[in-house]
Design a protein around this motif. Sequence first.
Motif, PDB file in Angstrom:
ATOM      1  N   LEU A  14       0.826  -1.214   0.000  1.00 14.51           N
ATOM      2  CA  LEU A  14       0.000   0.000   0.000  1.00 14.51           C
ATOM      3  C   LEU A  14       0.857   1.259   0.000  1.00 14.51           C
ATOM      4  O   LEU A  14       0.709   2.127  -0.870  1.00 14.51           O
ATOM      5  N   ILE A  15       1.753   1.369   0.958  1.00 14.27           N
ATOM      6  CA  ILE A  15       2.582   2.571   1.063  1.00 14.27           C
ATOM      7  C   ILE A  15       3.671   2.560   0.002  1.00 14.27           C
ATOM      8  O   ILE A  15       3.929   3.577  -0.652  1.00 14.27           O
ATOM      9  N   GLY A  16       4.297   1.409  -0.186  1.00 15.07           N
ATOM     10  CA  GLY A  16       5.397   1.326  -1.135  1.00 15.07           C
ATOM     11  C   GLY A  16       5.002   1.679  -2.554  1.00 15.07           C
ATOM     12  O   GLY A  16       5.723   2.399  -3.248  1.00 15.07           O
ATOM     13  N   SER A  17       3.854   1.191  -2.997  1.00 12.32           N
ATOM     14  CA  SER A  17       3.424   1.479  -4.374  1.00 12.32           C
ATOM     15  C   SER A  17       3.116   2.958  -4.549  1.00 12.32           C
ATOM     16  O   SER A  17       3.428   3.546  -5.598  1.00 12.32           O
ATOM     17  N   ALA A  18       2.536   3.587  -3.522  1.00 17.27           N
ATOM     18  CA  ALA A  18       2.260   5.024  -3.601  1.00 17.27           C
ATOM     19  C   ALA A  18       3.563   5.816  -3.607  1.00 17.27           C
ATOM     20  O   ALA A  18       3.695   6.817  -4.321  1.00 17.27           O
ATOM     21  N   ALA A  70       5.720  -8.960   6.403  1.00 20.39           N
ATOM     22  CA  ALA A  70       4.432  -9.650   6.363  1.00 20.39           C
ATOM     23  C   ALA A  70       3.377  -8.804   7.062  1.00 20.39           C
ATOM     24  O   ALA A  70       3.637  -8.201   8.103  1.00 20.39           O
ATOM     25  N   GLY A  71       2.179  -8.735   6.484  1.00 17.17           N
ATOM     26  CA  GLY A  71       1.115  -7.891   7.011  1.00 17.17           C
ATOM     27  C   GLY A  71       0.693  -8.289   8.412  1.00 17.17           C
ATOM     28  O   GLY A  71       0.351  -9.445   8.661  1.00 17.17           O
ATOM     29  N   VAL A  72       0.692  -7.320   9.326  1.00 20.82           N
ATOM     30  CA  VAL A  72       0.332  -7.589  10.714  1.00 20.82           C
ATOM     31  C   VAL A  72      -1.136  -7.993  10.836  1.00 20.82           C
ATOM     32  O   VAL A  72      -1.500  -8.835  11.664  1.00 20.82           O
ATOM     33  N   GLY A  73      -1.987  -7.396   9.999  1.00 21.42           N
ATOM     34  CA  GLY A  73      -3.410  -7.682  10.093  1.00 21.42           C
ATOM     35  C   GLY A  73      -3.935  -8.653   9.054  1.00 21.42           C
ATOM     36  O   GLY A  73      -5.145  -8.818   8.906  1.00 21.42           O
ATOM     37  N   ASP A  74      -3.024  -9.315   8.336  1.00 21.19           N
ATOM     38  CA  ASP A  74      -3.463 -10.176   7.242  1.00 21.19           C
ATOM     39  C   ASP A  74      -4.039 -11.504   7.709  1.00 21.19           C
ATOM     40  O   ASP A  74      -4.899 -12.081   7.044  1.00 21.19           O
ATOM     41  N   ARG A  75      -3.538 -12.023   8.827  1.00 23.13           N
ATOM     42  CA  ARG A  75      -3.957 -13.345   9.290  1.00 23.13           C
ATOM     43  C   ARG A  75      -4.042 -13.375  10.811  1.00 23.13           C
ATOM     44  O   ARG A  75      -3.520 -12.499  11.495  1.00 23.13           O
ATOM     45  N   ARG A  76      -4.687 -14.402  11.325  1.00 24.16           N
ATOM     46  CA  ARG A  76      -4.697 -14.636  12.757  1.00 24.16           C
ATOM     47  C   ARG A  76      -3.266 -14.900  13.218  1.00 24.16           C
ATOM     48  O   ARG A  76      -2.476 -15.528  12.506  1.00 24.16           O
ATOM     49  N   TRP A  77      -2.932 -14.438  14.423  1.00 25.56           N
ATOM     50  CA  TRP A  77      -1.560 -14.564  14.908  1.00 25.56           C
ATOM     51  C   TRP A  77      -1.312 -15.945  15.502  1.00 25.56           C
ATOM     52  O   TRP A  77      -1.306 -16.133  16.720  1.00 25.56           O
ATOM     53  N   THR A  78      -1.100 -16.904  14.656  1.00 22.07           N
ATOM     54  CA  THR A  78      -0.628 -18.205  15.114  1.00 22.07           C
ATOM     55  C   THR A  78       0.853 -18.064  15.468  1.00 22.07           C
ATOM     56  O   THR A  78       1.515 -17.103  15.031  1.00 22.07           O
ATOM     57  N   VAL A 169      -2.854   3.911   8.370  1.00 17.08           N
ATOM     58  CA  VAL A 169      -2.915   4.685   7.125  1.00 17.08           C
ATOM     59  C   VAL A 169      -4.338   4.692   6.577  1.00 17.08           C
ATOM     60  O   VAL A 169      -4.943   3.633   6.368  1.00 17.08           O
ATOM     61  N   VAL A 170      -4.866   5.895   6.361  1.00 16.42           N
ATOM     62  CA  VAL A 170      -6.223   6.044   5.830  1.00 16.42           C
ATOM     63  C   VAL A 170      -6.146   5.960   4.309  1.00 16.42           C
ATOM     64  O   VAL A 170      -5.690   6.887   3.638  1.00 16.42           O
ATOM     65  N   ALA A 171      -6.575   4.821   3.771  1.00 15.95           N
ATOM     66  CA  ALA A 171      -6.528   4.578   2.329  1.00 15.95           C
ATOM     67  C   ALA A 171      -7.543   3.514   1.972  1.00 15.95           C
ATOM     68  O   ALA A 171      -7.883   2.660   2.799  1.00 15.95           O
ATOM     69  N   ARG A 172      -8.007   3.560   0.752  1.00 14.25           N
ATOM     70  CA  ARG A 172      -8.977   2.548   0.307  1.00 14.25           C
ATOM     71  C   ARG A 172      -8.313   1.235  -0.061  1.00 14.25           C
ATOM     72  O   ARG A 172      -8.932   0.177  -0.006  1.00 14.25           O
ATOM     73  N   GLY A 173      -7.040   1.304  -0.444  1.00 13.72           N
ATOM     74  CA  GLY A 173      -6.408   0.153  -1.075  1.00 13.72           C
ATOM     75  C   GLY A 173      -5.848  -0.902  -0.164  1.00 13.72           C
ATOM     76  O   GLY A 173      -5.309  -1.901  -0.642  1.00 13.72           O
ATOM     77  N   GLY A 174      -5.928  -0.718   1.147  1.00 14.26           N
ATOM     78  CA  GLY A 174      -5.362  -1.723   2.034  1.00 14.26           C
ATOM     79  C   GLY A 174      -5.314  -1.233   3.460  1.00 14.26           C
ATOM     80  O   GLY A 174      -5.821  -0.160   3.791  1.00 14.26           O
ATOM     81  N   GLY A 175      -4.684  -2.020   4.324  1.00 13.25           N
ATOM     82  CA  GLY A 175      -4.590  -1.656   5.724  1.00 13.25           C
ATOM     83  C   GLY A 175      -5.940  -1.699   6.414  1.00 13.25           C
ATOM     84  O   GLY A 175      -6.920  -2.238   5.902  1.00 13.25           O
ATOM     85  N   ALA A 176      -5.983  -1.112   7.609  1.00 10.15           N
ATOM     86  CA  ALA A 176      -7.221  -1.135   8.400  1.00 10.15           C
ATOM     87  C   ALA A 176      -8.371  -0.468   7.664  1.00 10.15           C
ATOM     88  O   ALA A 176      -9.495  -0.989   7.634  1.00 10.15           O
ATOM     89  N   TRP A 177      -8.100   0.677   7.042  1.00 14.89           N
ATOM     90  CA  TRP A 177      -9.189   1.388   6.365  1.00 14.89           C
ATOM     91  C   TRP A 177      -9.644   0.674   5.099  1.00 14.89           C
ATOM     92  O   TRP A 177     -10.783   0.839   4.670  1.00 14.89           O
ATOM     93  N   GLY A 178      -8.795  -0.116   4.506  1.00 16.75           N
ATOM     94  CA  GLY A 178      -9.216  -0.900   3.353  1.00 16.75           C
ATOM     95  C   GLY A 178     -10.333  -1.866   3.710  1.00 16.75           C
ATOM     96  O   GLY A 178     -11.141  -2.246   2.848  1.00 16.75           O
ATOM     97  N   ARG A 179     -10.385  -2.247   4.986  1.00 11.29           N
ATOM     98  CA  ARG A 179     -11.466  -3.122   5.457  1.00 11.29           C
ATOM     99  C   ARG A 179     -12.647  -2.317   5.994  1.00 11.29           C
ATOM    100  O   ARG A 179     -13.796  -2.754   5.928  1.00 11.29           O
ATOM    101  N   LEU A 180     -12.360  -1.145   6.557  1.00  7.46           N
ATOM    102  CA  LEU A 180     -13.424  -0.344   7.147  1.00  7.46           C
ATOM    103  C   LEU A 180     -14.344   0.284   6.102  1.00  7.46           C
ATOM    104  O   LEU A 180     -15.560   0.326   6.290  1.00  7.46           O
TER     105      LEU A 180
END
Length: 300
Positions: A14-18, A70-78, A169-180
Motif C-alpha cells: 500500500l505505502i510502497g506502491s504510492a 508480512a502484514g500484521v493484520g493479514d492473518r490470525r496470529w498463530t 494509514v487512511v486509504a482505500r487500497g489496504g490496511g485497516a481502512w481498506g477493510r473499514l
Amino acid sequence: MEASRIAVAGGSGLIGSALVRSLTADGHRVVRLVRGAPRGADEVRWDPERGTVDADGLAGCAAVVNLAGAGVGDRRWTPEYKARIRTSRVRGTAALAEAVAGLPEEVRPRVFVNGSAIGYYGETGDRIVDESAPPGEGFLPQVCVEWEGATAPAQEAGVRTVFARTGLVVARGGGAWGRLFPLFRAGLGGRLGSGGQYWSFIALHDEVAALRHLLDQEDLSGPFNLTAPEPLTNREITEAMARVLRRPAVFTVPAPVLRAVLGEMAGDVLGSARVMPKRLLESGFRFAFPDIEGAIRAAL
C-alpha cells in the motif's frame, strides 16, 4: 533530493506502491527489490526471510527505503505467523543494512529509511507519547525494537538512518481502512470494543509526503512518528466515517467477540496508541490532511 536512483523494498504494498509512483513522477529512477529473478536493471533480487540480497544492485543508489514485511493484520496470529512477522522484518532489514554497509563508500547509499510502526509504544491509554517514549511491552513493541535494531550495520558505516514509525494509514487500497470502508458503505460500520481507544492515523498522501521529507532532509535521523497531529478515539473516528460516507454507524463489535475472532491480534485493534509526530513537526513538515474528515475524503 535531485533525481537519483532509489532502491525500494516493499514497493508493491500500500505505502510502497504510492511512494514509487511519487518518486517516479518526480524523475527518480526506482530500483525495486524483488523475490524472483530480476527482469531488468531496475530490479534487485532479495529474500528477506533468508536474509539475502544482491548487494551489487544497490551500488550507486542515493537511498534505500525498506517498507517490506508480512502484514500484521493479514492473518490470525498463530505462532507460525508471528514468527513470519518478525523474521520478514528483522532478517530482511539486517540483510539490507549489511549490504549497504559492505559497499565501497563512493557507491554507498547516503540514507537508509527503514519502516517501523507506532506499535513500538504498545498500549498508551490516554497518555500522549512522542519519539522520546520508551518501547512498550508485548509482541509488537518487541518486533519494532528488533526491526529498528537490525539497521545497526548501516548506522555503524555512517549511513544516515531513519525509522518511520507509521500509524494507521487512511486509504482505500489496504490496511485497516481498506477493510473499514466497505463495511461503512454497506451501513455495517460501528465502533470496536468500548470505542475509547485512541487510533493514531495518517492520510496516505501525508505518509508518502513524510517519507519524501525524511529522504530529502539531510540532517534528519533516528525515529519519526508518521501520524497526524490529532489522534482520535475509535468512537470519534467511527462518527467521522458515518458523517463523510453518510451512512449509519450503529453497530458495535464487543471486545469478547473481537478476541474470539482475531485471537491475540485483537489486542492491537482494542489497544490505545495516542501518538504525536513531535519530531516530524519540529523538522518543518506540514500535513495536508491533519484532521480525520480530510483524511477520509482524500482517501475517497
